[in-house]
Structure formats: structure tokens, C-alpha cells
Design a protein around this motif. Structure first.
Motif, PDB file in Angstrom:
ATOM      1  N   TYR A 191     -84.492  33.835  23.299  1.00 55.04           N
ATOM      2  CA  TYR A 191     -84.262  35.189  22.802  1.00 55.04           C
ATOM      3  C   TYR A 191     -85.408  35.748  21.960  1.00 55.04           C
ATOM      4  CZ  TYR A 191     -82.928  32.284  18.837  1.00 55.04           C
ATOM      5  OH  TYR A 191     -82.920  31.337  17.843  1.00 55.04           O
ATOM      6  N   CYS A 192     -86.500  35.000  21.776  1.00 52.28           N
ATOM      7  CA  CYS A 192     -87.593  35.494  20.918  1.00 52.28           C
ATOM      8  C   CYS A 192     -88.198  36.779  21.483  1.00 52.28           C
ATOM      9  CB  CYS A 192     -88.682  34.437  20.790  1.00 52.28           C
ATOM     10  SG  CYS A 192     -88.166  32.974  19.880  1.00 52.28           S
ATOM     11  N   ASP A 193     -88.471  37.733  20.614  1.00 58.61           N
ATOM     12  CA  ASP A 193     -89.140  38.957  21.047  1.00 58.61           C
ATOM     13  C   ASP A 193     -90.568  38.665  21.482  1.00 58.61           C
ATOM     14  OD1 ASP A 193     -86.924  40.532  20.522  1.00 58.61           O
ATOM     15  OD2 ASP A 193     -87.491  40.837  18.430  1.00 58.61           O
ATOM     16  N   ASP A 194     -91.243  37.792  20.749  1.00 61.43           N
ATOM     17  CA  ASP A 194     -92.608  37.378  21.089  1.00 61.43           C
ATOM     18  C   ASP A 194     -92.587  35.885  21.391  1.00 61.43           C
ATOM     19  OD1 ASP A 194     -93.901  39.907  20.627  1.00 61.43           O
ATOM     20  OD2 ASP A 194     -93.583  39.548  18.483  1.00 61.43           O
ATOM     21  N   ASP A 218     -77.849  44.819  22.836  1.00 59.88           N
ATOM     22  CA  ASP A 218     -78.348  44.597  21.473  1.00 59.88           C
ATOM     23  C   ASP A 218     -77.408  43.737  20.641  1.00 59.88           C
ATOM     24  OD1 ASP A 218     -80.263  44.843  19.483  1.00 59.88           O
ATOM     25  OD2 ASP A 218     -79.338  46.636  18.623  1.00 59.88           O
ATOM     26  N   GLY A 219     -76.788  42.758  21.294  1.00 57.93           N
ATOM     27  CA  GLY A 219     -75.951  41.808  20.556  1.00 57.93           C
ATOM     28  C   GLY A 219     -74.751  42.435  19.884  1.00 57.93           C
ATOM     29  N   ALA A 220     -74.274  43.556  20.414  1.00 61.56           N
ATOM     30  CA  ALA A 220     -73.103  44.269  19.859  1.00 61.56           C
ATOM     31  C   ALA A 220     -73.340  44.696  18.412  1.00 61.56           C
ATOM     32  CB  ALA A 220     -71.843  43.405  19.970  1.00 61.56           C
ATOM     33  N   ARG A 221     -74.577  45.055  18.093  1.00 61.66           N
ATOM     34  CA  ARG A 221     -74.875  45.501  16.729  1.00 61.66           C
ATOM     35  C   ARG A 221     -74.308  46.887  16.430  1.00 61.66           C
ATOM     36  NH1 ARG A 221     -78.418  41.705  17.504  1.00 61.66           N
ATOM     37  NH2 ARG A 221     -79.192  40.529  15.729  1.00 61.66           N
ATOM     38  N   ASP A 222     -74.291  47.731  17.438  1.00 67.63           N
ATOM     39  CA  ASP A 222     -73.896  49.122  17.196  1.00 67.63           C
ATOM     40  C   ASP A 222     -72.632  49.523  17.944  1.00 67.63           C
ATOM     41  OD1 ASP A 222     -76.214  49.605  15.616  1.00 67.63           O
ATOM     42  OD2 ASP A 222     -77.393  49.728  17.452  1.00 67.63           O
ATOM     43  N   MET A 223     -71.948  48.563  18.536  1.00 64.49           N
ATOM     44  CA  MET A 223     -70.704  48.879  19.231  1.00 64.49           C
ATOM     45  C   MET A 223     -69.798  47.668  19.251  1.00 64.49           C
ATOM     46  SD  MET A 223     -72.188  49.027  23.172  1.00 64.49           S
ATOM     47  CE  MET A 223     -70.777  49.945  23.739  1.00 64.49           C
ATOM     48  N   LYS A 224     -68.510  47.916  19.282  1.00 66.33           N
ATOM     49  CA  LYS A 224     -67.527  46.840  19.378  1.00 66.33           C
ATOM     50  C   LYS A 224     -67.195  46.614  20.850  1.00 66.33           C
ATOM     51  CE  LYS A 224     -65.434  47.547  14.830  1.00 66.33           C
ATOM     52  NZ  LYS A 224     -65.856  46.254  14.282  1.00 66.33           N
ATOM     53  N   LYS A 226     -74.040  32.153  16.141  1.00 66.72           N
ATOM     54  CA  LYS A 226     -74.549  31.292  15.066  1.00 66.72           C
ATOM     55  C   LYS A 226     -75.981  31.672  14.703  1.00 66.72           C
ATOM     56  CE  LYS A 226     -72.027  27.261  16.836  1.00 66.72           C
ATOM     57  NZ  LYS A 226     -72.220  25.909  17.410  1.00 66.72           N
ATOM     58  N   LYS A 227     -76.750  32.095  15.695  1.00 70.90           N
ATOM     59  CA  LYS A 227     -78.159  32.404  15.481  1.00 70.90           C
ATOM     60  C   LYS A 227     -78.397  33.868  15.125  1.00 70.90           C
ATOM     61  CE  LYS A 227     -79.296  28.747  18.797  1.00 70.90           C
ATOM     62  NZ  LYS A 227     -79.654  27.745  17.800  1.00 70.90           N
ATOM     63  N   GLY A 228     -77.295  34.620  14.940  1.00 74.84           N
ATOM     64  CA  GLY A 228     -77.403  36.005  14.517  1.00 74.84           C
ATOM     65  C   GLY A 228     -77.837  36.963  15.608  1.00 74.84           C
ATOM     66  N   LYS A 229     -77.744  36.538  16.868  1.00 76.04           N
ATOM     67  CA  LYS A 229     -78.183  37.385  17.979  1.00 76.04           C
ATOM     68  C   LYS A 229     -77.042  38.176  18.591  1.00 76.04           C
ATOM     69  CE  LYS A 229     -82.352  36.094  17.432  1.00 76.04           C
ATOM     70  NZ  LYS A 229     -83.354  37.053  16.942  1.00 76.04           N
ATOM     71  N   ILE A 230     -75.810  37.807  18.312  1.00 73.36           N
ATOM     72  CA  ILE A 230     -74.624  38.586  18.674  1.00 73.36           C
ATOM     73  C   ILE A 230     -73.762  38.673  17.415  1.00 73.36           C
ATOM     74  CG2 ILE A 230     -72.495  38.636  20.036  1.00 73.36           C
ATOM     75  CD1 ILE A 230     -73.966  37.345  22.333  1.00 73.36           C
ATOM     76  N   ILE A 231     -73.252  39.857  17.115  1.00 72.99           N
ATOM     77  CA  ILE A 231     -72.479  40.075  15.894  1.00 72.99           C
ATOM     78  C   ILE A 231     -71.013  39.706  16.145  1.00 72.99           C
ATOM     79  CG2 ILE A 231     -71.866  41.715  14.098  1.00 72.99           C
ATOM     80  CD1 ILE A 231     -74.907  41.011  14.418  1.00 72.99           C
ATOM     81  N   GLU A 232     -70.574  38.628  15.527  1.00 66.88           N
ATOM     82  CA  GLU A 232     -69.236  38.085  15.803  1.00 66.88           C
ATOM     83  C   GLU A 232     -68.126  39.086  15.505  1.00 66.88           C
ATOM     84  OE1 GLU A 232     -66.536  34.126  14.752  1.00 66.88           O
ATOM     85  OE2 GLU A 232     -68.525  34.379  13.859  1.00 66.88           O
ATOM     86  N   ASP A 233     -68.239  39.810  14.397  1.00 67.70           N
ATOM     87  CA  ASP A 233     -67.169  40.736  14.016  1.00 67.70           C
ATOM     88  C   ASP A 233     -66.979  41.863  15.025  1.00 67.70           C
ATOM     89  OD1 ASP A 233     -66.704  39.281  11.749  1.00 67.70           O
ATOM     90  OD2 ASP A 233     -67.814  40.618  10.402  1.00 67.70           O
ATOM     91  N   ASN A 234     -67.976  42.095  15.858  1.00 64.41           N
ATOM     92  CA  ASN A 234     -67.904  43.210  16.814  1.00 64.41           C
ATOM     93  C   ASN A 234     -67.494  42.785  18.216  1.00 64.41           C
ATOM     94  OD1 ASN A 234     -68.650  44.969  14.809  1.00 64.41           O
ATOM     95  ND2 ASN A 234     -70.776  45.177  15.466  1.00 64.41           N
TER      96      ASN A 234
END
Length: 401
Positions: A309-312, A90-96, A114-122
Motif C-alpha cells: 500500500y505504500c504511495d512511494d 480511500d480506505g473509507a476515510r470520507d464515507m461509511k 490495523k495499519k490505518g489504511k482502512i477506517i474501522e469505524d466507517n
């Protein structure tokens, strides 16, 4: 001791079992184990052997005792780890996460950030130098037919001094990379034209290039590129888990020369691959009309691509038949539809060509198209605005772009 951006070190692990199993001192494994033990990250992402050394598979490690499973190189691990992080974690949204990544992995992770699909800070990116990877089945055939060895007897392979070396219990056998690639063997085609060998877009880059003297073959060369990388490395050093030495000036120059030599080879490969591809993007697709006529629209390239990466997916919202051409042939229309997302994003990781059952040179075509966009707009996929570019005075920015 505090590490800083642009710092360089020779280093090796102080943990004996990791030092023994790891590649060139086990530093990558040691760093990741420390980050996990201290709770700085929740998980470590790397590659481990599956069935054998020709089967590289991604792995998420959450128990520090298991980090050693990621130690060592798996050069036939042709996957792009960014896909694993973005889709399955999940693009490291909930874990580092601490992610061990080769250059194309790092480029793709950056592009997805850049496209918001992986969270850089994590994410902490621990980059590893890469001269190229090898497709498993062709490599086993090459070992058998060209090296005249049993693939099961090979315990290690590496690229050194322009040769691909296979090591068995009885010794080593090396053949010049250029000689192999003239026969269509050796590294994957996308690796041959890759223009990032030292992942300067990661938080730090590690590899054996430039380690000379008493530590040759026993230590890793580290270069720090970001504050995040400096902080992580500094903590590991201060904990006494890796020993460091200042790199020799001659070693720094050798590392630079190796990088430049490989970049020069990549430029030469690109010149061959791009020969005759004048005109606009549509002209490029027209040039490969015969190859695209084989396409049966299996969607394999889309499924393998870490930047799809599109869901649909627009190719399926109206049912799988709507793209002109039906299933056979799909002509270029299926691929032209994907062009909208790929034209600025392709990082030349080669996943699409790796899975294509019709052996269409999809990655080659995307590389040509993507470089045409770079020529016009100067945009470099997978590189941040502050990332150092992988060229020196011998490889100009204009040529790299």
C-alpha cells in the motif's frame, strides 16, 4: 427485537425480488439495501457479474435500487475486495461503507485496519462463508473438458457435500472436489489451504451451511460477532425486512462439522505444500530458486497485492533497475525486498499468483514464510485480538497457527 453478539438465526428476505434473485433467501442484499436506504452507510461494496458469471468485478453502489446487482454468488470473482476499498475508496476515510466480504477479504480488511489504511469505524463487514473460489479460464476449460458441458450453459455452481456441482437448465452434474484437485483442477490453490471458512472476524457471517428442514436452500444461517453487527442486523429485523427463526440444534452441529471438515482439508493441503520446507526464511526462497529465476520483475504481484500500500514503493524510488538481477532473472531479490512488508501481513488471498505471467507460486511461498513467523510469534494476520478463532476441539489452535 435486538440482536446480540453470538446470536444465530435462520433468515430470509421479506422483499420478494431480492428473495428470488439472492442466494439462499437474499439476506445479505436485504441488509445492505436497508443500511443504504436509512443513511447508515453512504455506499455498499460488493461483487457483480461483468461480462458473464466467470467475470466477477467489484462495484460501489450508492443508489438503493441498484443493490440488487450484487445479489447472488460469483465464485469466479477471484478479486480481493479489500484492495478496492483501500485504494479506490480511500480506505473509507470520507464515507461509511457496508462491505460484503469472503474470509480472505475480511482478513485483509482487518489487517489494513490495523495499519490505518482502512477506517474501522466507517466499515460494516458483512461476511459470507466461503469454501473456495475458482480461476475463470481454468474453470471454463474444466467445465468443457471434465464436465463435458458448455460453460455458457452453466447457470449456477456450488460446493455441496464434498462435490463441485454445475447446474444447467437440464439438471446438475457433480464431481468430488478431491478428485478434481488431484488433477490440479477445482479451487484456487490458496483457497485449498485457507484456514478461515466462516469469517468470524467480520461483524456477522452468513451462509447456507447448517440450514436444514423446511428452509433448506431457501434461507441463510446468520451468526453475529460484534456489537456493530448486532446493531445493524437488529435494525433490519425490527424493520420487518427479513424473517428469522431459531436455528435447529442439528443444523448448528452440521454447520460446525462442515467448517471442521474444510479446515481439516486445509491443514492436509498445507502439510503437502510445506513438506520439506525446513530451515529459515532464506532457505525457503532458496528451495524455490528455479521458480524465482523465471521472474521478470513485472511488479504484477506488487500491484495486485492488497497489502502493498505504500504511495512511494522502495522498489522504484531509485528507478526500476536497482534490484539485483536486472529484469531477467530477478532471482529472489525483488521478492526478498517485499518480504519486509509481507512477512507478518500475508492473508493468503492468492492475488499475486493469480496475476503472475511466469506462473511462479508466489502465494504458496508467502504462505510458508508467513506460517514460519506464526510458529515463532503466534501472530495471526487478519484476526483481531478479540476475534473468535475458526477452530473447535477437533482443530486445535496450535495446528491452526
Amino acid at each position: 427485537m435486538s440482536a446480540k453478539i453470538n446470536d444465530m438465526y435462520y433468515a430470509y428476505s421479506a422483499i420478494e425480488d431480492i428473495k428470488e434473485k439472492g442466494e439462499y433467501g437474499g439476506v445479505v442484499t436485504t441488509i445492505m439495501k436497508y443500511l443504504l436506504e436509512e443513511g447508515i452507510v453512504d455506499g455498499v461494496v460488493g461483487v457483480t457479474e461483468g461480462h458473464d458469471m466467470y467475470d466477477g468485478v467489484p462495484i460501489l453502489v450508492t443508489d438503493p435500487a441498484d443493490v440488487i446487482k450484487t445479489a447472488g454468488s460469483v465464485h469466479c470473482g477471484t478479486l480481493n475486495i479489500a484492495k478496492f476499498v483501500s485504494k479506490y475508496l480511500d480506505g473509507a476515510r470520507d464515507m461509511k461503507l457496508a462491505v460484503a466480504c469472503k474470509p480472505c477479504d475480511a482478513m485483509t480488511i482487518r489487517e489494513l485496519m490495523k495499519k490505518g489504511k482502512i477506517i474501522e469505524d466507517n466499515v460494516i463487514m458483512i461476511g459470507v462463508n466461503c469454501g473456495g473460489t475458482f480461476s475463470p479460464v481454468p474453470t471454463m476449460n474444466m467445465i468443457r473438458d471434465v464436465y463435458e458441458l458448455d460453460p455458457k450453459d452453466v447457470i449456477k455452481e456450488e460446493i455441496s457435500k464434498g462435490k463441485l456441482i454445475m447446474e444447467t437448465a437440464d439438471g446438475e452434474k457433480g464431481i468430488a472436489i478431491g478428485e478434481l484437485e488431484e488433477q490440479g483442477l477445482g479451487r484456487r490453490e490458496n483457497c485449498q489451504r485457507c484456514n478461515l471458512k466462516i469469517p468470524s472476524n467480520a461483524d456477522m457471517a452468513l451462509g447456507n451451511w447448517g440450514v436444514i428442514g423446511d428452509l433448506a436452500g431457501k434461507a441463510t444461517f446468520i451468526e453475529v460477532f460484534t456489537e456493530k453487527g448486532a446493531d445493524a442486523l437488529g435494525k433490519v429485523i425490527d424493520a420487518g425486512l427479513i424473517a428469522t427463526e431459531e436455528p435447529l440444534e442439528k443444523g448448528i452441529k452440521i454447520r460446525e462439522n462442515i467448517n471442521n471438515f474444510m479446515l481439516k482439508e486445509s491443514l492436509e493441503k498445507k502439510e503437502v505444500d510445506y513438506a520439506g520446507t525446513t530451515g529459515d526464511i532464506i532457505d525457503v526462497f532458496h528451495m524455490y530458486e528455479d521458480e524465482f529465476s523465471k521472474c521478470m520483475k513485472c511488479y504484477g504481484c506488487r500491484e495486485a497485492c492488497p497489502l502493498c500500500y505504500c504511495d512511494d514503493c522502495c522498489l522504484e524510488t531509485e528507478g526500476p533497475e536497482w534490484v539485483p538481477g536486472g529484469y531477467t532473472p530477478a532471482a529472489p531479490f525483488f521478492h526478498l525486498t517485499r518480504l519486509v512488508h509481507m512477512v507478518d501481513a500475508c492473508t493468503n488471498c492468492g492475488q499475486c499468483s493469480e496475476v503472475c505471467p511466469c506462473e511462479i507460486p508466489v502465494a504458496k511461498v508467502w504462505s510458508i514464510v508467513n506460517n514460519k513467523v506464526r510458529d515463532i510469534y503466534g501472530y495471526i494476520p487478519g484476526m483481531g485480538s478479540d476475534d473468535p478463532l475458526p477452530f473447535t476441539d477437533h482443530v486445535s489452535k496450535a495446528k491452526w497457527i
